[in-house]
Scaffold this motif. Sequence first.
Motif, PDB file in Angstrom:
ATOM      1  N   THR A 158       0.823  -1.207   0.000  1.00  0.00           N
ATOM      2  CA  THR A 158       0.000   0.000   0.000  1.00  0.00           C
ATOM      3  C   THR A 158       0.864   1.267   0.000  1.00  0.00           C
ATOM      4  O   THR A 158       0.623   2.208  -0.753  1.00  0.00           O
ATOM      5  CB  THR A 158      -0.929   0.006   1.237  1.00  0.00           C
ATOM      6  OG1 THR A 158      -1.577  -1.247   1.330  1.00  0.00           O
ATOM      7  CG2 THR A 158      -1.959   1.106   1.128  1.00  0.00           C
ATOM      8  N   VAL A 159       1.885   1.261   0.854  1.00  0.00           N
ATOM      9  CA  VAL A 159       2.767   2.430   0.959  1.00  0.00           C
ATOM     10  C   VAL A 159       3.476   2.691  -0.370  1.00  0.00           C
ATOM     11  O   VAL A 159       3.539   3.825  -0.862  1.00  0.00           O
ATOM     12  CB  VAL A 159       3.801   2.227   2.094  1.00  0.00           C
ATOM     13  CG1 VAL A 159       4.889   3.295   2.028  1.00  0.00           C
ATOM     14  CG2 VAL A 159       3.112   2.263   3.442  1.00  0.00           C
ATOM     15  N   LYS A 160       3.978   1.599  -0.989  1.00  0.00           N
ATOM     16  CA  LYS A 160       4.725   1.784  -2.239  1.00  0.00           C
ATOM     17  C   LYS A 160       3.793   2.227  -3.373  1.00  0.00           C
ATOM     18  O   LYS A 160       4.178   3.030  -4.221  1.00  0.00           O
ATOM     19  CB  LYS A 160       5.472   0.485  -2.603  1.00  0.00           C
ATOM     20  CG  LYS A 160       6.741   0.315  -1.748  1.00  0.00           C
ATOM     21  CD  LYS A 160       7.581  -0.876  -2.166  1.00  0.00           C
ATOM     22  CE  LYS A 160       6.978  -2.148  -1.634  1.00  0.00           C
ATOM     23  NZ  LYS A 160       7.839  -3.312  -1.866  1.00  0.00           N
ATOM     24  N   MET A 212      -5.173   5.502   8.295  1.00  0.00           N
ATOM     25  CA  MET A 212      -3.972   6.085   7.726  1.00  0.00           C
ATOM     26  C   MET A 212      -2.747   5.244   8.138  1.00  0.00           C
ATOM     27  O   MET A 212      -2.647   4.797   9.271  1.00  0.00           O
ATOM     28  CB  MET A 212      -3.798   7.514   8.224  1.00  0.00           C
ATOM     29  CG  MET A 212      -2.749   8.284   7.461  1.00  0.00           C
ATOM     30  SD  MET A 212      -2.544   9.955   8.104  1.00  0.00           S
ATOM     31  CE  MET A 212      -1.425   9.661   9.439  1.00  0.00           C
ATOM     32  N   ILE A 213      -1.848   5.006   7.162  1.00  0.00           N
ATOM     33  CA  ILE A 213      -0.615   4.282   7.507  1.00  0.00           C
ATOM     34  C   ILE A 213       0.463   5.310   7.813  1.00  0.00           C
ATOM     35  O   ILE A 213       0.991   5.970   6.920  1.00  0.00           O
ATOM     36  CB  ILE A 213      -0.159   3.387   6.339  1.00  0.00           C
ATOM     37  CG1 ILE A 213      -1.275   2.423   5.959  1.00  0.00           C
ATOM     38  CG2 ILE A 213       1.109   2.640   6.704  1.00  0.00           C
ATOM     39  CD1 ILE A 213      -0.954   1.542   4.774  1.00  0.00           C
ATOM     40  N   ASP A 214       0.778   5.453   9.097  1.00  0.00           N
ATOM     41  CA  ASP A 214       1.807   6.421   9.474  1.00  0.00           C
ATOM     42  C   ASP A 214       3.149   5.710   9.690  1.00  0.00           C
ATOM     43  O   ASP A 214       3.263   4.499   9.571  1.00  0.00           O
ATOM     44  CB  ASP A 214       1.374   7.223  10.711  1.00  0.00           C
ATOM     45  CG  ASP A 214       0.988   6.305  11.862  1.00  0.00           C
ATOM     46  OD1 ASP A 214       1.225   5.076  11.732  1.00  0.00           O
ATOM     47  OD2 ASP A 214       0.455   6.800  12.863  1.00  0.00           O
ATOM     48  N   LYS A 215       4.137   6.521  10.016  1.00  0.00           N
ATOM     49  CA  LYS A 215       5.500   5.997  10.099  1.00  0.00           C
ATOM     50  C   LYS A 215       5.648   4.798  11.062  1.00  0.00           C
ATOM     51  O   LYS A 215       6.276   3.793  10.701  1.00  0.00           O
ATOM     52  CB  LYS A 215       6.481   7.126  10.481  1.00  0.00           C
ATOM     53  CG  LYS A 215       7.926   6.675  10.420  1.00  0.00           C
ATOM     54  CD  LYS A 215       8.891   7.840  10.561  1.00  0.00           C
ATOM     55  CE  LYS A 215      10.324   7.325  10.651  1.00  0.00           C
ATOM     56  NZ  LYS A 215      11.304   8.405  10.738  1.00  0.00           N
ATOM     57  N   PRO A 216       5.091   4.880  12.291  1.00  0.00           N
ATOM     58  CA  PRO A 216       5.245   3.726  13.190  1.00  0.00           C
ATOM     59  C   PRO A 216       4.717   2.421  12.596  1.00  0.00           C
ATOM     60  O   PRO A 216       5.309   1.350  12.800  1.00  0.00           O
ATOM     61  CB  PRO A 216       4.437   4.119  14.425  1.00  0.00           C
ATOM     62  CG  PRO A 216       4.400   5.606  14.390  1.00  0.00           C
ATOM     63  CD  PRO A 216       4.395   5.987  12.931  1.00  0.00           C
TER      64      PRO A 216
END
Lengths: 286, 469, 90
Positions: free
Chosen positions: A243-245, A261-265
């Motif tokens: 998803t991030v990529k 939301m996909i955050d850094k952690p």
Amino acid sequence: MGTNLLFVPGNNPAMVQNAGILGADTVIFDLEDAVAGNEKDAARTLLKNALESMEYEGCETSVRINAMDTTHWEKDLRTVAVAGIDGLVIPKAERGEDIKAISEILDSITEAEDIFLIPLVESALGVENVYEIAASSKRIRGIFFGAEDYTADIGAVRTKGGEEIFWARGRIVNGAAAAGVEAIDTPFTDVEDIEGLKKDTIFAKALGFDGKASISPRHCGFIREIFYPQDEEIRYAIRVMDTVKEAEKSGKGVASMDGKMIDKPIVLRALKVLRAAGIKEDFRYE
Amino acid sequence: MSKIRVSLRKAIIASGLKNGMTVSFHHHLRNGDFVINMVMSEIEDLGISDIRIAASSFFPIHGSLVRHIKTGTITAIDCNYMSGPLAEAVTNGMLQKPVMFRTHGGRPRAIMDGSLKIDVAFIASPSSDDMGNLNGASGPSSCGSLGYAMPDALMAGKVIAITDNLVAYPNGPVSIDETNVDHVVVVDSIGDPSGIVSGTTQVTRDPVGHVIARHAADVIEASGLLKDGISFQTGAGGASLATAHYLREKMVSGGIKGSFGMGGITAFFVDMLEDGLFEKLIDVQCFDLDAVRSIRENPNHIEVSASQYANPSAKSCSVESLDVVVLGATEIDTDFNVNVLTDSSGNIMGGSGGHSDTAQGAKLTIIVANLLRARLPIVVDRVTTKVTPGETVDVLVTERGIAVNPARVDLMKSLKEKGLPVVDIVELKEMAEKMAGKPRKVSFTDRVIGFVEYRNGEIIDKVYQPAKE
Amino acid sequence: MGKKNAKAGSLESSDLLVVIEEKEAGEKLEIVMNSIVEKQYGDRIIEIAHEIAALKGMDNVRILIQDRGALDYAIRARIETAIERYERGV
């Protein structure tokens, strides 16, 4: 780097040539404690020749060089850095500037471009400075805690229960996490006590360590098993990274999955899971 | 009429031993055996010559036989295994006639069908009464099972029991009974206990051996044979015994109870019996004192004859009921033929023992070996000496991969499904040669120094004398 | 003053022991080797010894090798170390 690191004596050909099949994710060829003072030259030359000619498929290779307060470390470093290793373990790490100095030497060696560093923190001062050490170079992959020398330094008695290193372990995990690198736990030194090893490893994982070193090949499998993530954790981590990529490729600033939301952690957690599962993932936060 | 003879010499004379005859011995006293040397020296002193000596095995302690070859007392040898100075002398071509190498099951077959005709059998007996009821489980030189001596006792023209422990009649339990014994001789000592129980029962400390053993145990699990009722045999050394260790862990954690363990029995198998992991032990030979104690005290520890163990001409034999056997090798070729008789330089250093018997009998035959043995690749194009045919070998487990006999399509599939590192045996050979370099070919003379007789009596290979360099 | 000499390695399995001794002035390089795998790899071991000796310009010494089944890399390493020690005079 995976979850289990295995020390292999650097001057023993039978061990050196078979190091790759003993079940370790990362082999640490030892030039320090496992090699007598008058054999440092022989071990260094043996390792150079082994690394240049042998194939170590399926595991990473690293070398623990001698400490920076000896006359050997720079020769160790310059010899093995051009022989084709993946990483270096730096013993008695106490100050960020020392690690920085090593990092700069490596920067000047073309063949050493991708070599990672694992500072071995094993003194009271090192534990105090763990964040500074962990943040001192981009080459740092993780901080490795050495409990034997540490307990001697603080004047405590080393026990199997490990109450005397409880605080230091926590500080190591915290300092490493703050710098965004891994934390690797000290070896369990009673080779025959498998139940004790399991207990100690489960505890280290619970504290937040990403992996554990060992001095016996028999320990490798147990350590890997304990650190190995659950199937659903792995599937989830793969989805997160996909998803991030995807979001990055389509130029979206924020990625979201299952309405969250996909955050850094979350991404860091996913990367950690994949590493522990031995799945290669090149994604890096800039 | 008393069977007690006042001396070994009188017993030999009474047996009618003459020039050109065949004498036989068992090897239960292993490297502590005094009896073979004692008897052959007496035979030489009596001026008898041209003797064929048929022992189940020879060890380094039998080095003095070299002298009797030089003098012409011994002119022919039959055995299943040979190591030490005698093997060296044979390698050097000292014996005119080639040695007949058999298997532990092939020897009783040859004895029973008359192709190995024994004139006088000398049976070292840890305990005997004056009528020749024998057992191996008690006395100062106790060795446990007397399985290898049983066919000799049954078929030899004359049988002489030699003991250092004469007990009151009737002796019991009875391994070999008085109906087959002609003479009994009492001597000071038949063996050195420290050499008798010389089998190494230490699990190897070599970490590579442990990697191999873990893989081998995984192979057994993946084969589907690891379930209640499993029967198992393994060698006593190195990675073989370590495999038993990891199999034991799997049996304990899976709550699996085996039917029997077999072989040369060690303390490790005795523990498994006593811990309820096996119902029974089938014992043709004891390797250590725990095994000797167990065979004496535990009715579930069964002493069997070499014939019951592995004779292919018997109506049935135990190896045919065996599920899994784990064996070693000095060489294995790309057709899975195994050599355990000569080393890669052509020197005689062993023999089949029960290797070929168990390999043919067991449902799953696993060879465990380090890919390099003192730099020499274990996998070769063609074994120096073919002892166990490749058709009877299913899997080779090394530290750098597992090779499955291509004939075992089913097994190959299940090992791959379980994620085991299966590779082609040719790949293993190439891997070994890449690490060690291709060894220079050793050259041989055309002089035959041994025949390899398979368990069914067929000569499957010849041993040639290596050329002097 | 005695002749210069140096050694490296061990007689452990997969290792080798290399001893280098100074020879009389004017004498040539001499390599003496025994190995448990001499028939199969003896030539190879001598070849490596000659190669390294030539590279390091060792011509007035005796190199004694006792091999316990070492692989090429270890043979190279032990000879190199022995020569370095010989030249350093340890």
